[in-house]
Write a protein that holds these residues in place. Structure first.
Motif, PDB file in Angstrom:
ATOM      1  N   THR A   1       5.227   8.556   1.820  1.00 34.17           N
ATOM      2  CA  THR A   1       4.266   8.811   3.009  1.00 34.17           C
ATOM      3  C   THR A   1       5.263   8.932   4.378  1.00 34.17           C
ATOM      4  OG1 THR A   1       2.454   7.812   4.365  1.00 34.17           O
ATOM      5  CG2 THR A   1       3.496   6.481   3.188  1.00 34.17           C
TER       6      THR A   1
ATOM      7  N   ARG B   1      -6.919  14.956  -0.891  1.00 30.44           N
ATOM      8  CA  ARG B   1      -7.520  13.841  -0.841  1.00 30.44           C
ATOM      9  C   ARG B   1      -8.907  13.846  -1.539  1.00 30.44           C
ATOM     10  NH1 ARG B   1      -4.381  11.598   3.470  1.00 30.44           N
ATOM     11  NH2 ARG B   1      -3.652  13.225   4.873  1.00 30.44           N
ATOM     12  N   CYS B   2      -9.319  12.767  -2.405  1.00 30.49           N
ATOM     13  CA  CYS B   2     -10.287  13.118  -3.346  1.00 30.49           C
ATOM     14  C   CYS B   2     -11.404  11.925  -3.287  1.00 30.49           C
ATOM     15  CB  CYS B   2      -9.681  13.108  -4.816  1.00 30.49           C
ATOM     16  SG  CYS B   2     -10.839  12.822  -5.999  1.00 30.49           S
TER      17      CYS B   2
ATOM     18  N   ASP C   1      -0.617   4.757   1.198  1.00 29.37           N
ATOM     19  CA  ASP C   1      -1.583   3.459   0.700  1.00 29.37           C
ATOM     20  C   ASP C   1      -2.809   3.807   0.121  1.00 29.37           C
ATOM     21  OD1 ASP C   1      -2.375   4.821   3.213  1.00 29.37           O
ATOM     22  OD2 ASP C   1      -3.105   2.932   4.121  1.00 29.37           O
TER      23      ASP C   1
ATOM     24  N   THR D   1      -3.214   6.184  -1.885  1.00 26.23           N
ATOM     25  CA  THR D   1      -3.054   6.630  -3.065  1.00 26.23           C
ATOM     26  C   THR D   1      -2.569   5.353  -4.017  1.00 26.23           C
ATOM     27  OG1 THR D   1      -2.089   8.771  -2.503  1.00 26.23           O
ATOM     28  CG2 THR D   1      -1.304   8.009  -4.817  1.00 26.23           C
TER      29      THR D   1
HETATM   30  N1  LIG Z   1     -10.155   2.520  -1.646  1.00 22.55           N
HETATM   31  C1  LIG Z   1      -9.694   3.406  -2.469  1.00 22.55           C
HETATM   32  N2  LIG Z   1     -10.249   3.008  -3.849  1.00 22.55           N
HETATM   33  C2  LIG Z   1      -9.941   4.276  -4.657  1.00 22.55           C
HETATM   34  N3  LIG Z   1      -9.065   5.384  -4.218  1.00 22.55           N
HETATM   35  C3  LIG Z   1      -8.611   5.476  -3.116  1.00 22.55           C
HETATM   36  C4  LIG Z   1      -8.965   4.531  -2.074  1.00 22.55           C
HETATM   37  N4  LIG Z   1      -8.412   4.679  -0.913  1.00 22.55           N
HETATM   38  C5  LIG Z   1      -7.854   6.029  -1.144  1.00 22.55           C
HETATM   39  N5  LIG Z   1      -7.960   6.476  -2.360  1.00 22.55           N
HETATM   40  C6  LIG Z   1      -7.465   7.489  -3.163  1.00 22.55           C
HETATM   41  O1  LIG Z   1      -6.359   8.073  -2.679  1.00 22.55           O
HETATM   42  C7  LIG Z   1      -6.254   9.270  -2.038  1.00 22.55           C
HETATM   43  C8  LIG Z   1      -5.340   9.362  -0.944  1.00 22.55           C
HETATM   44  O2  LIG Z   1      -5.613   8.307  -0.040  1.00 22.55           O
HETATM   45  P1  LIG Z   1      -5.184   8.690   1.575  1.00 22.55           P
HETATM   46  O3  LIG Z   1      -6.067   9.988   2.027  1.00 22.55           O
HETATM   47  O4  LIG Z   1      -5.647   7.520   2.450  1.00 22.55           O
HETATM   48  O5  LIG Z   1      -3.656   9.182   1.744  1.00 22.55           O
HETATM   49  P2  LIG Z   1      -2.448   8.340   1.359  1.00 22.55           P
HETATM   50  O6  LIG Z   1      -2.140   8.255  -0.026  1.00 22.55           O
HETATM   51  O7  LIG Z   1      -2.543   6.724   2.240  1.00 22.55           O
HETATM   52  O8  LIG Z   1      -1.475   9.201   1.973  1.00 22.55           O
HETATM   53  P3  LIG Z   1      -1.035   9.508   3.625  1.00 22.55           P
HETATM   54  O9  LIG Z   1      -1.465   8.497   4.363  1.00 22.55           O
HETATM   55  O10 LIG Z   1       0.448   9.709   3.686  1.00 22.55           O
HETATM   56  O11 LIG Z   1      -1.595  10.832   4.127  1.00 22.55           O
HETATM   57  C9  LIG Z   1      -7.435   9.446  -1.489  1.00 22.55           C
HETATM   58  O12 LIG Z   1      -8.158  10.777  -1.370  1.00 22.55           O
HETATM   59  C10 LIG Z   1      -8.520   8.778  -2.867  1.00 22.55           C
HETATM   60  O13 LIG Z   1      -8.379   9.629  -3.648  1.00 22.55           O
END
Ligand SMILES: Nc1ncnc2c1ncn2[C@@H]1O[C@H](COP(=O)(O)OP(=O)(O)OP(=O)(O)O)[C@@H](O)[C@H]1O
Ligand SMILES: O=P(O)(O)OC[C@H]1O[C@](O)(CO)[C@@H](O)[C@@H]1O
Ligand SMILES: [Mg+2]
Length: 333
Positions: free
Chosen positions: A138, A84-85, A115, A117
């Protein structure tokens, strides 16, 4: 089987990049394999970007060949790593990522994840003008605009394997178990698992929970001759500390509940046949979308059909089916 789209190529790409981001999900590797092999078949060069958006910002990438994705379709996790970034949530972070894409000659990007990502993918597509396609991947299955997400089926079946074992000991000891499944913001895993294991009750973040009413329901179930064993499924995100508080409250009502938190075992393991096929079809379709000139869309499913869902329309939307939840509560009475 999924119905693949019939699309015409209107453009071509020399080099593309692929990344996985957010929580890993079983089937990520199957998606990478399908993307790489379909792109190579179209004479594209493919870069695998390591550690999601973090690797993109730091130009952490390697060329992927056909043999480099051999023997991964059955493996959980992601060969590209994931994380996560926070920095990518800033416009400055995304500018850095755009510069890396331009300097590396990467003309299009495929983002595999949940969502969050897909939100990052959408902003990158808008701000950079570089074609971006998303793949819903996911265990949470909380992505609006797609019935299914890669990894959900496996996670549900992993949880069920564990809960069926818990049921054996619950029945032997005539005991109540509180089983917490994943889903920080969404009750979809809990609902699906609850239906399939015949849970006595399902508690999810989409509905407010009144502890007193849970004890009352259990007491009337007992009066109706339901026996004293049982399984209550709780979604992780229902309310911080709820599982422990519920156990305490039930003890005061004469129950002897046990808690089991399934946690990250639901995220690992070999993908089911369903997730392998879904990931393969979505991966191949993502390359067709690129060649057909799409950008800023994800490959979604509507029933058995694969559809291009605009990322701008789906991010920030909640996916919940109250009728399904009502049916579940009725079946478990
Ligand atoms: N609002 C945002 N704007 C830009 N980048 C985002 C935003 N939300 C999330 N990201 C990027 O997407 C990455 C992954 O998001 P998140 O940690 O919510 O996991 P995910 O993709 O929803 O997967 P899961 O919920 O299955 O773990 C974040 O660490 C960030 O780098
Ligand atoms: O431990 P992590 O990586 O923060 O992930 C936990 C979250 O990721 C998910 O498992 C989805 O990948 C959520 O259900 C959960 O809330
Ligand atoms: Mg998410």
């Amino acid at each position: 089987m999924y119905k693949l789209p019939d699309l015409c190529a209107v453009t071509s790409f020399k080099t593309i990049g692929i990344l996985t981001c957010g929580g890993d999900a079983p089937g990520m590797n199957a998606a990478i394999r399908a993307l790489v092999r379909t792109a190579l078949n179209q004479q594209m060069k493919v870069y695998g970007i390591e550690r999601g958006f973090t690797g993109l910002m730091n130009a952490d990438m390697r060329r992927l060949s056909s043999p480099s994705v051999s023997n991964i379709i059955q493996r959980g996790g992601t060969i590209l790593k994931s994380n996560r970034c926070e920095a990518f949530k800033t416009a400055e972070g995304r500018r850095q990522a755009t510069a890396v894409l331009r300097e590396s000659g990467i003309q299009a990007l495929i983002c595999i994840g949940g969502d969050g990502t897909l939100t990052g993918a959408h902003l990158l597509a808008l701000e950079s003008g570089i074609p971006v396609i998303g793949l819903p991947c996911t265990i949470d299955n909380d992505i609006y605009g797609s019935d299914d997400s890669i990894g959900f089926d496996t996670a549900v079946n992993t949880a069920l394997g564990a809960i069926d074992r818990i049921r054996d000991t619950a029945l032997s000891h005539e005991r109540l178990f509180l089983v917490e499944v994943m889903g920080r913001n969404s009750g979809l895993i809990a609902t699906q698992v609850g239906i399939a294991c015949g849970a006595e009750m399902i508690l999810i973040p989409e509905y407010p929970i009144v502890l007193e009413s849970i004890s009352n329901t259990l007491a009337s179930n007992r009066k109706a001759g339901r026996g004293s064993s049982g399984i209550i499924i709780l979604a992780e995100g229902t309310e911080p500390g709820l599982t422990a508080r519920l156990a305490e409250q039930l003890q005061q009502h004469g129950e002897e509940p046990r808690i089991c938190i399934l946690g990250h075992i639901q995220r690992g393991g070999s993908p089911t046949g369903h997730d392998r096929v879904l990931a393969s079809c979505m991966g191949a379709t993502a390359i067709s979308y690129l060649l057909a000139g799409y950008t800023d869309v994800m490959v979604g499913t509507l029933g058995r059909e694969l559809i291009p869902a605009p990322l701008g329309d789906i991010i920030g939307q909640r996916k919940h089916d109250p009728r399904l939840y009502e049916m579940v509560m009725m079946l478990h009475k």
